[in-house]
Design a protein around this motif. Structure first.
Motif, PDB file in Angstrom:
ATOM      1  N   GLU A   5       0.809  -1.217   0.000  1.00 23.94           N
ATOM      2  CA  GLU A   5       0.000   0.000   0.000  1.00 23.94           C
ATOM      3  C   GLU A   5       0.844   1.270   0.000  1.00 23.94           C
ATOM      4  OE1 GLU A   5      -2.322  -0.571   3.488  1.00 23.94           O
ATOM      5  OE2 GLU A   5      -3.866  -1.757   2.474  1.00 23.94           O
ATOM      6  N   LEU A   6       2.152   1.130   0.058  1.00 19.97           N
ATOM      7  CA  LEU A   6       3.019   2.301   0.081  1.00 19.97           C
ATOM      8  C   LEU A   6       2.919   3.071  -1.236  1.00 19.97           C
ATOM      9  CD1 LEU A   6       6.175   0.706   1.747  1.00 19.97           C
ATOM     10  CD2 LEU A   6       4.567   2.302   2.804  1.00 19.97           C
ATOM     11  N   PRO A   7       3.040   4.407  -1.186  1.00 19.68           N
ATOM     12  CA  PRO A   7       2.886   5.214  -2.401  1.00 19.68           C
ATOM     13  C   PRO A   7       4.132   5.251  -3.287  1.00 19.68           C
ATOM     14  CG  PRO A   7       3.261   6.634  -0.506  1.00 19.68           C
ATOM     15  CD  PRO A   7       3.140   5.239   0.036  1.00 19.68           C
ATOM     16  N   SER A   8       5.237   4.649  -2.870  1.00 24.94           N
ATOM     17  CA  SER A   8       6.445   4.649  -3.691  1.00 24.94           C
ATOM     18  C   SER A   8       6.249   3.769  -4.923  1.00 24.94           C
ATOM     19  CB  SER A   8       7.645   4.183  -2.856  1.00 24.94           C
ATOM     20  OG  SER A   8       7.306   3.059  -2.080  1.00 24.94           O
ATOM     21  N   GLU A   9       7.077   4.016  -5.932  1.00 22.41           N
ATOM     22  CA  GLU A   9       6.887   3.353  -7.228  1.00 22.41           C
ATOM     23  C   GLU A   9       7.418   1.920  -7.195  1.00 22.41           C
ATOM     24  OE1 GLU A   9       4.938   4.891  -9.068  1.00 22.41           O
ATOM     25  OE2 GLU A   9       5.112   6.720  -7.874  1.00 22.41           O
ATOM     26  N   SER A  10       6.568   1.001  -7.634  1.00 26.77           N
ATOM     27  CA  SER A  10       6.909  -0.415  -7.708  1.00 26.77           C
ATOM     28  C   SER A  10       6.747  -0.891  -9.146  1.00 26.77           C
ATOM     29  CB  SER A  10       5.993  -1.221  -6.791  1.00 26.77           C
ATOM     30  OG  SER A  10       4.650  -1.131  -7.265  1.00 26.77           O
ATOM     31  N   LYS A  11       7.123  -2.137  -9.389  1.00 29.71           N
ATOM     32  CA  LYS A  11       6.933  -2.696 -10.726  1.00 29.71           C
ATOM     33  C   LYS A  11       5.455  -2.703 -11.097  1.00 29.71           C
ATOM     34  CE  LYS A  11       6.464  -6.404 -13.726  1.00 29.71           C
ATOM     35  NZ  LYS A  11       5.347  -7.375 -13.930  1.00 29.71           N
ATOM     36  N   THR A  12       4.593  -3.034 -10.150  1.00 27.33           N
ATOM     37  CA  THR A  12       3.156  -3.065 -10.407  1.00 27.33           C
ATOM     38  C   THR A  12       2.629  -1.686 -10.787  1.00 27.33           C
ATOM     39  OG1 THR A  12       2.837  -4.914  -8.884  1.00 27.33           O
ATOM     40  CG2 THR A  12       0.898  -3.565  -9.392  1.00 27.33           C
ATOM     41  N   ARG A  13       3.048  -0.660 -10.063  1.00 25.81           N
ATOM     42  CA  ARG A  13       2.597   0.701 -10.349  1.00 25.81           C
ATOM     43  C   ARG A  13       3.124   1.183 -11.698  1.00 25.81           C
ATOM     44  NH1 ARG A  13       1.206   4.220  -5.673  1.00 25.81           N
ATOM     45  NH2 ARG A  13       2.361   5.871  -6.769  1.00 25.81           N
ATOM     46  N   ILE A  14       4.359   0.846 -12.011  1.00 25.40           N
ATOM     47  CA  ILE A  14       4.946   1.264 -13.290  1.00 25.40           C
ATOM     48  C   ILE A  14       4.183   0.623 -14.451  1.00 25.40           C
ATOM     49  CG2 ILE A  14       6.995   1.107 -14.753  1.00 25.40           C
ATOM     50  CD1 ILE A  14       8.654   1.272 -12.132  1.00 25.40           C
ATOM     51  N   CYS A  15       3.886  -0.666 -14.332  1.00 23.80           N
ATOM     52  CA  CYS A  15       3.144  -1.357 -15.390  1.00 23.80           C
ATOM     53  C   CYS A  15       1.741  -0.771 -15.542  1.00 23.80           C
ATOM     54  CB  CYS A  15       3.061  -2.846 -15.097  1.00 23.80           C
ATOM     55  SG  CYS A  15       4.636  -3.719 -15.294  1.00 23.80           S
ATOM     56  N   CYS A  16       1.100  -0.450 -14.427  1.00 24.25           N
ATOM     57  CA  CYS A  16      -0.235   0.150 -14.481  1.00 24.25           C
ATOM     58  C   CYS A  16      -0.180   1.498 -15.194  1.00 24.25           C
ATOM     59  CB  CYS A  16      -0.784   0.313 -13.063  1.00 24.25           C
ATOM     60  SG  CYS A  16      -2.426   1.071 -12.982  1.00 24.25           S
ATOM     61  N   PHE A  17       0.835   2.313 -14.898  1.00 23.79           N
ATOM     62  CA  PHE A  17       0.978   3.620 -15.524  1.00 23.79           C
ATOM     63  C   PHE A  17       1.169   3.485 -17.031  1.00 23.79           C
ATOM     64  CE2 PHE A  17       3.451   7.306 -16.928  1.00 23.79           C
ATOM     65  CZ  PHE A  17       2.714   8.355 -16.392  1.00 23.79           C
ATOM     66  N   TYR A 177       8.350  -8.741 -17.927  1.00 22.10           N
ATOM     67  CA  TYR A 177       9.415  -9.109 -16.989  1.00 22.10           C
ATOM     68  C   TYR A 177      10.596  -8.153 -17.068  1.00 22.10           C
ATOM     69  CZ  TYR A 177       7.192 -13.750 -16.513  1.00 22.10           C
ATOM     70  OH  TYR A 177       6.327 -14.791 -16.268  1.00 22.10           O
ATOM     71  N   TRP A 178      10.800  -7.585 -18.246  1.00 22.88           N
ATOM     72  CA  TRP A 178      11.947  -6.691 -18.409  1.00 22.88           C
ATOM     73  C   TRP A 178      11.835  -5.471 -17.505  1.00 22.88           C
ATOM     74  CZ3 TRP A 178      10.945  -1.750 -20.196  1.00 22.88           C
ATOM     75  CH2 TRP A 178       9.699  -1.536 -20.797  1.00 22.88           C
ATOM     76  N   ILE A 179      10.616  -5.015 -17.235  1.00 22.46           N
ATOM     77  CA  ILE A 179      10.442  -3.895 -16.311  1.00 22.46           C
ATOM     78  C   ILE A 179      10.864  -4.312 -14.910  1.00 22.46           C
ATOM     79  CG2 ILE A 179       8.743  -2.403 -15.179  1.00 22.46           C
ATOM     80  CD1 ILE A 179       7.217  -2.255 -17.752  1.00 22.46           C
TER      81      ILE A 179
END
Length: 221
Positions: A5-17, A177-179
């Motif tokens: 739930e942290l607001p920092s950028e993760s692989k999941t958030r990057i893919c969603c963006f 996966y590359w991300i």
């Protein structure tokens, strides 16, 4: 607030963006309510495989096996039982699934060798850093890594239907996966100040449970 739930950028958030900025804004910035899809059987298998591989002995208590009186989930009684188990936080599996899971993990251990049971292995340690170019706060949690004097080897476990090189290339493209490779490697470099080698331990979830180690090339020739 837990890690996911942290607001920092993760692989999941990057893919969603990358997939939809509108969805990213609604889900991660505004945090609008969203119907949660239940995990698929494949997702549950991956969760249990990670537990069995990275925390031996932790599997017990995480799952419930479907009673033999039901051969599937079509009856109302079976569906009610499954919902009760899921409400209690259990992953529901069919008879025989756990034996298959343990064979799957044993295959992964066999192909990864000492890289799994290495004395200096660091398991699922959250890493937090600030991206130097954007100033964004970032995070990742590698499955496991081994710091060495000259480099850090970072591992990620993937369950699949086919661990062949051609199938891995297709999955690496479709699942991005590359991300994960680039993002996690950046975090490991930020923490350890050493070059990173990122390896995917890919294991088939059905007999004969073949396993392989794949690496995404860092350059295109």
């Amino acid at each position: 607030m837990n890690y996911h739930e942290l607001p920092s950028e993760s692989k999941t958030r990057i893919c969603c963006f990358r997939e939809s900025r509108r969805v990213f804004h609604a889900r991660h910035i505004l945090r609008l309510p969203e119907a949660q899809k239940p995990p698929t059987d494949d997702m549950n298998l991956g969760t249990l495989a990670h537990a069995e591989l990275l925390e031996p002995g932790s599997l017990e208590g995480q799952f419930s096996i479907r009673p033999d009186e039901w051969k599937d989930w079509r009856t109302a009684a079976a569906q009610t039982w499954r919902k009760e188990q899921q409400a209690a936080g259990k992953i529901v599996v069919a008879p025989g699934d756990i034996a298959d899971l343990k064979a799957c993990v044993a295959s992964a251990v066999a192909v990864a060798g000492d890289w799994v049971q290495h004395g200096k292995v660091v398991i699922e340690e959250p890493i937090f850093w600030t991206d130097a170019d954007s100033g964004l706060q970032c995070r990742c949690k590698p499955d496991w890594l081994i710091p060495r004097s000259e480099e850090v080897i970072c591992f990620d476990l993937k369950t699949t239907d086919d661990c062949s090189p051609s199938a891995f290339r297709r999955n690496a493209a479709s699942m991005q996966y590359w991300i994960q490779d680039v993002h996690y490697s950046a975090g490991v470099v930020a923490k350890y100040a050493l070059p990173v080698r990122f390896l995917f331990v890919v294991v088939e979830k059905a007999y004969p449970f073949r396993a392989a180690i794949h690496e995404i090339p860092k350059t295109v020739e």
